[in-house]
Write an enzyme that holds these catalytic residues in place. Structure first.
Site, PDB file in Angstrom:
ATOM      1  N   ARG A   1      -7.623  20.511   3.616  1.00 20.56           N
ATOM      2  CA  ARG A   1      -6.957  21.470   2.734  1.00 20.56           C
ATOM      3  C   ARG A   1      -6.463  20.772   1.460  1.00 20.56           C
ATOM      4  NH1 ARG A   1      -1.328  24.462   4.327  1.00 20.56           N
ATOM      5  NH2 ARG A   1      -1.453  26.294   2.972  1.00 20.56           N
TER       6      ARG A   1
ATOM      7  N   PRO B   1      -5.681  21.416  -6.711  1.00 20.59           N
ATOM      8  CA  PRO B   1      -6.925  20.838  -7.238  1.00 20.59           C
ATOM      9  C   PRO B   1      -6.722  19.974  -8.477  1.00 20.59           C
ATOM     10  CG  PRO B   1      -7.227  23.157  -6.704  1.00 20.59           C
ATOM     11  CD  PRO B   1      -5.760  22.886  -6.594  1.00 20.59           C
TER      12      PRO B   1
ATOM     13  N   GLN C   1      -6.383  12.229  -8.823  1.00 19.52           N
ATOM     14  CA  GLN C   1      -6.605  11.140  -7.875  1.00 19.52           C
ATOM     15  C   GLN C   1      -8.062  10.706  -7.845  1.00 19.52           C
ATOM     16  OE1 GLN C   1      -4.077   9.515  -5.627  1.00 19.52           O
ATOM     17  NE2 GLN C   1      -3.267  10.212  -7.576  1.00 19.52           N
TER      18      GLN C   1
ATOM     19  N   GLY D   1      -5.520  12.765   4.078  1.00 18.54           N
ATOM     20  CA  GLY D   1      -5.191  11.968   2.902  1.00 18.54           C
ATOM     21  C   GLY D   1      -6.339  11.963   1.909  1.00 18.54           C
TER      22      GLY D   1
ATOM     23  N   GLU E   1      -6.737   7.464  -1.060  1.00 16.53           N
ATOM     24  CA  GLU E   1      -7.481   6.240  -0.781  1.00 16.53           C
ATOM     25  C   GLU E   1      -8.986   6.487  -0.713  1.00 16.53           C
ATOM     26  OE1 GLU E   1      -5.452   3.705  -0.609  1.00 16.53           O
ATOM     27  OE2 GLU E   1      -3.579   4.419   0.248  1.00 16.53           O
TER      28      GLU E   1
END
Length: 728
Positions: A618, A622, A628, A692, A695
Site C-alpha cells: 500500500r 505517491p 524516495q 518499506g 531501501e
C-alpha cells in the site's frame, strides 16, 4: 469500523514543506540556548599508535577559550558494554590509543566558533605512530565467519551443466547528506538535554544515559528535523558524547558540528566488499547451486555486520546454497548503515552474475529470472506474504520498451555512443518494530498526534497525518503530527524502512481507539442523533459522525464533545512489532531498468533513462514515494559510476574527504527517471498493509546500470564504481 479513505493514497505536499523551504525548520545546530558556547574537535593525524603528548598552552592562552579536554584531563566515564555493533565502542578521551586516522584526540571549547577553530589549530599532539592496516585486499579476516548452507553445494556445482565463477568488488561509500552531523548539549543539574541529528531518538537516550551513568529518564533528545542522513545518524557517535562532556565541564550549553571532512571518519560509511560467487545451472537456466564467499571491512574495535547474504538465499529458487561471510578488521572507524545496507551490495553481485549467466545461456535476462522464481522462501521454508516480482518485470519491460533491447553487445550505436539496456531485481526485508503514538482529539475538532520517531526525508509527518486524518475522519488541515522528542511515546528507530509500518500501525491503533470512544459516547447519548445505532454502522467523514448508509443522521465531533462536557478524547496507540513466530516471509521487491550510453573512444558512461517498478504494497502518498524512488535512482547512479572513498594506506588518511574529490551525481548526471508502484496491500505484514519503500528502491539500481554497460560495450565490469579506465 471501516473508514472512508480520502487522504491515504493522495499525492499531497509535505505538511512541513513551508517550514523547510523558508528556513523556519530548526535543525540540530540551529538551536542556540542561552549561554551557548562552541566546541571544535581536534583529530588524530596518524592512523594507529598512542598519544605521547598534548600541548594545549597556546590554545588556552587565546581569549575566549574556556577549556581543552583530552585524555589527560577528561572525566572518567563509567564502564559501558557494547551494543550494536558488538565490540568495544569508542569512548570519549578515555585512553591514549589511536585506532584510526581522524579519531578525536581533544576538543576545544570557546565563546565563539571562530575562536574555537583557531585554538584547535594551535593544539599540538605528538604520537608514537605505527603503520595502520587499512587495505582489505591484503588483510586477514578475524573471528568466526557467518555461515549458511542448504543442500549439497559442492556436489551440485561439480555436476552442473553450466558453471559461472566470478568475484565482484564494491567501494566504500560515504553518505554526504545535506545536513552535517550537529549537536547542542545542555545540563541542568544531572539532567541532560541534547538537540541532535538522529534517526533513533530512543536509542540516543539509551546511549547517552549509558555513557554518563545516569537514568534514561534524565536524558531528553530533541530532533524534529533532519537534513538527510541515509543511515549515518542511526547510532549515536562519539562526537555527541564529547559535546555533552564539554557542556558538563564548562557548565554551559555546548554546540558542536562536524565539518564535511570530519564526516568521513566521524559517522560511519557503507563498507567495501569483496564477493566471490559460483553459480551452477542446467542448460535451460534453472539454478542448481550457488556458493557465496564474502569479505567485508570493519573496524578493529567493533564488528559491523549487515544482511549482504539475503538475496543469495531467497531471491531465486536454488536447492543448494552455501554462504560464508568474513569480517576483515582494519584500523578504520566503524562502518554503519547506508541506504539499502547489505542488500544493495549483495544485489550488485547476485544480479550481475544472473546477467552473466543469461548471456552465457543465450537467454533474455528477464526470462532467466522468471525460470527461477521461487514458490516460497527457501531460506526459511515459509510462504511469501506477497511477492509481485513477476508483475514488476512485466510492467517494467512494457514501460521501458525492453523489447527494443538487442541482446548482442555493441550492436546499438548513436554516433560515437554505444547504447545498452540492462535490468536487475531488488529485494529488502519488511522490518517492523514496537512503537507507540499518542492521539488527542480536542473539542474544537482538531487532533494532535505525537511519537518519538524521526524524519530524515521520506515525509514521516505527512504520511502519518494522512493516515490519522482518514482514521479519525478529519480533513488533513485539522490534524497535527509532532515527532522527534524523547518525551513523546517511544517509537522504532527511523531506519530499515520500518517507520511507516511500525509508527503508522500505532497511529492507526490510537486513532481507531479515539474514534471508537467518540462513537461509543454518541450511541449512549440520548441527545445524539446516533443514539442506539449499531457502532459498526457509524463512520466519520469531514469531522462528522454519521450512519454509514444515512449521512443525514449524524453530528460533528464538536457538538458531541460540547454536549457531554468533554474537553478532549485521547488514547495511546500501540504496535507490538513483528511476531516472534512469523508465518510468512516478508519482503518488498523491485525491478530496475536502465539505458546507458558509453562513449566508444573515451569510456565515459551516461545514464539516459531509468524505470523502477516496486512491489511495496500500500502506497500512502505517491508524491512522497516518487521522492524516495527517484532519489534512490540518483543515489544508485552515484554508487554505480562515481562514488568511492580513496585511502592512503601509508597513514590511513582519506584523501578525497571533500565534495570536490568524492564525486556524487549532480543535475547534469540525472536522466529521465520514472517510478511505478504495483497496486496491492500486505495486511499479513502489519495492520495498515504497507511494506518499506525507502531501501528497496536503491537495491538493484547499480547492477541494472552495470548490466546495461555490458550490453553497450561487451565489457563486464565487476568492480564499483565503473570508471572510464575500466572500459578503455
Amino acid at each position: 469500523m471501516s473508514q472512508p479513505q480520502a487522504a491515504v493514497g493522495a499525492a499531497v505536499p509535505r505538511v512541513d514543506a513551508r517550514l523547510r523551504v523558508t528556513g523556519r525548520a530548526k535543525y540540530a545546530a540551529d538551536n542556540n540556548p542561552d549561554g551557548v558556547v562552541h566546541a571544535v574537535i581536534v583529530d588524530s593525524s596518524v592512523g594507529k599508535g598512542r598519544i605521547t603528548g598534548i600541548d594545549t598552552r597556546a590554545a588556552l592562552a587565546e581569549t575566549g577559550v574556556l577549556t581543552v579536554i583530552n585524555h589527560l584531563n577528561a572525566p572518567e566515564l563509567p564502564p559501558r558494554q557494547g551494543g550494536f555493533p558488538p565490540g568495544e565502542p569508542l569512548r570519549a578521551f578515555q585512553d591514549d590509543r589511536i585506532r584510526f586516522f581522524g579519531q578525536p584526540v581533544a576538543v576545544v571549547v570557546a565563546t565563539t566558533l571562530e575562536t574555537a577553530q583557531h585554538a584547535a589549530s594551535l593544539v599540538k599532539v605528538s604520537y608514537d605512530a605505527q603503520p595502520p592496516s587499512t587495505d582489505m585486499s591484503v588483510a586477514d579476516p578475524a573471528g568466526e565467519p557467518e555461515t549458511y548452507a542448504r543442500g549439497d553445494t559442492d556436489g551440485a556445482l561439480d555436476s552442473a551443466a553450466v558453471r559461472l565463477e566470478t568475484t565482484y568488488r564494491t567501494a566504500r561509500n560515504h553518505h554526504n547528506a545535506m545536513e552535517p552531523a550537529g549537536v547542542v548539549a545542555r545540563w541542568e543539574g544531572d539532567r541532560l538535554t541534547v538537540w541532535e541529528k538522529t534517526q533513533n531518538v530512543v536509542g540516543a537516550v539509551r546511549t547517552l544515559a549509558g555513557e554518563f551513568g545516569i537514568p534514561p529518564g534524565n536524558v531528553r533528545i530533541i530532533s524534529p528535523f533532519i537534513g538527510g542522513a541515509f543511515g549515518n545518524a542511526a547510532r549515536t557517535w562519539v562526537h555527541s558524547v564529547i559535546a555533552a562532556m564539554a557542556a558538563r565541564e564548562v557548565k554551559r550549553p555546548v554546540k558542536l558540528a562536524l565539518t564535511r571532512r570530519q564526516l568521513y571518519f566521524g559517522v560511519g560509511y557503507r563498507p567495501a566488499y569483496e564477493y566471490a560467487l559460483r553459480l551452477g545451472s542446467n542448460r535451460r537456466g534453472r539454478l542448481t547451486a550457488s556458493a557465496h564467499d564474502v569479505r567485508s571491512e570493519t573496524s578493529s574495535y567493533e564488528t559491523y555486520s549487515e544482511d549482504v547474504l539475503a538475496a543469495g538465499r531467497m531471491l531465486y529458487s536454488t536447492p543448494n546454497v552455501r554462504q560464508v561471510y568474513r569480517h576483515v578488521p582494519l584500523d578504520v572507524n566503524t562502518p554503519t548503515f547506508m541506504r539499502g545496507p547489505g542488500y544493495s551490495s549483495g544485489a550488485f553481485t547476485v544480479e550481475s552474475a544472473m546477467d552473466e549467466l543469461a548471456h552465457e545461456l543465450g537467454l533474455d535476462p528477464i526470462e532467466l529470472r522468471l525460470r527461477n522464481e521461487p514458490a516460497d522462501d527457501e531460506s526459511i521454508r515459509l510462504p511469501f506474504s506477497t511477492r509481485r516480482l513477476r508483475d514488476c518485470y512485466r510492467v517494467g519491460a512494457r514501460e521501458f520498451g525492453w523489447e527494443r533491447r538487442r541482446p548482442k553487445p555493441r550492436s546499438t550505436r548513436d554516433g560515437d555512443w554505444l547504447i545498452g539496456m540492462g535490468m536487475a531485481a531488488g529485494v529488502y526485508d519488511t522490518a517492523r518494530s514496537q512503537s507507540q503514538a499518542s492521539v488527542r482529539l480536542d473539542a474544537d475538532g482538531t487532533a494532535l498526534l505525537q511519537s518519538a520517531t524521526s524524519d530524515m526525508g521520506p515525509g514521516t509527518a505527512t504520511s502519518m497525518t494522512q493516515l490519522a486524518a482518514d482514521a479519525l475522519g478529519l480533513p488533513m488541515r485539522r490534524v497535527s503530527f509532532r515527532l522527534g522528542d524523547s518525551r513523546m511515546p517511544p517509537a522504532a528507530g527511523h531506519f530499515g524502512s520500518q517507520t511507516m509500518a511500525s509508527v503508522g500501525s500505532s497511529v492507526q491503533d490510537g486513532c481507531d481507539k479515539v474514534r471508537g470512544q467518540a462513537i461509543t459516547l454518541a450511541i449512549a447519548d440520548e441527545g445524539s442523533p446516533l443514539h442506539g445505532v449499531d457502532p459498526a454502522d457509524v463512520v466519520v467523514r469531514g469531522g462528522r459522525l454519521h450512519v454509514k448508509d444515512n449521512p443525514v443522521r449524524g453530528e460533528t465531533y464538536q457538538r458531541l464533545l460540547a454536549r457531554n462536557d468533554r474537553t478532549h478524547l485521547e488514547a495511546l496507540g500501540t504496535y507490538a512489532g513483528a511476531s516472534e513466530s512469523e508465518k510468512f516471509s516478508f519482503y518488498a521487491y523491485a525491478a530496475t531498468f536502465a539505458e546507458v550510453a558509453v562513449d566508444a573512444r573515451l569510456g565515459l558512461v551516461r545514464v539516459r533513462r531509468m524505470v523502477g517498478v516496486y512491489d511495496a504494497a500500500r502506497i500512502i502518498n505517491p508524491r512522497l514515494a516518487d521522492s524516495q524512488a527517484i532519489g534512490a535512482m540518483v543515489g544508485g547512479i552515484g554508487q554505480a559510476l562515481l562514488e568511492h572513498t580513496v585511502t592512503d594506506h601509508r597513514d590511513g588518511r582519506i584523501v578525497n574527504a571533500n565534495f570536490a574529490d568524492y564525486l556524487v551525481p549532480t543535475h547534469a548526471d540525472i536522466p529521465e527517471l520514472k517510478a511505478i508502484y504495483i497496486e496491492g496491500e500486505d495486511f499479513e505484514a502489519d495492520p495498515i498493509g504497507v511494506k518499506g519503500l525507502g531501501e528497496v528502491v536503491l537495491v538493484g539500481v547499480a547492477p541494472a546500470i552495470a548490466n546495461a554497460v555490458f550490453n553497450a560495450t561487451g565489457r563486464r565490469v565487476r568492480e564499483l564504481p565503473i570508471t572510464p579506465e575500466a572500459l578503455l
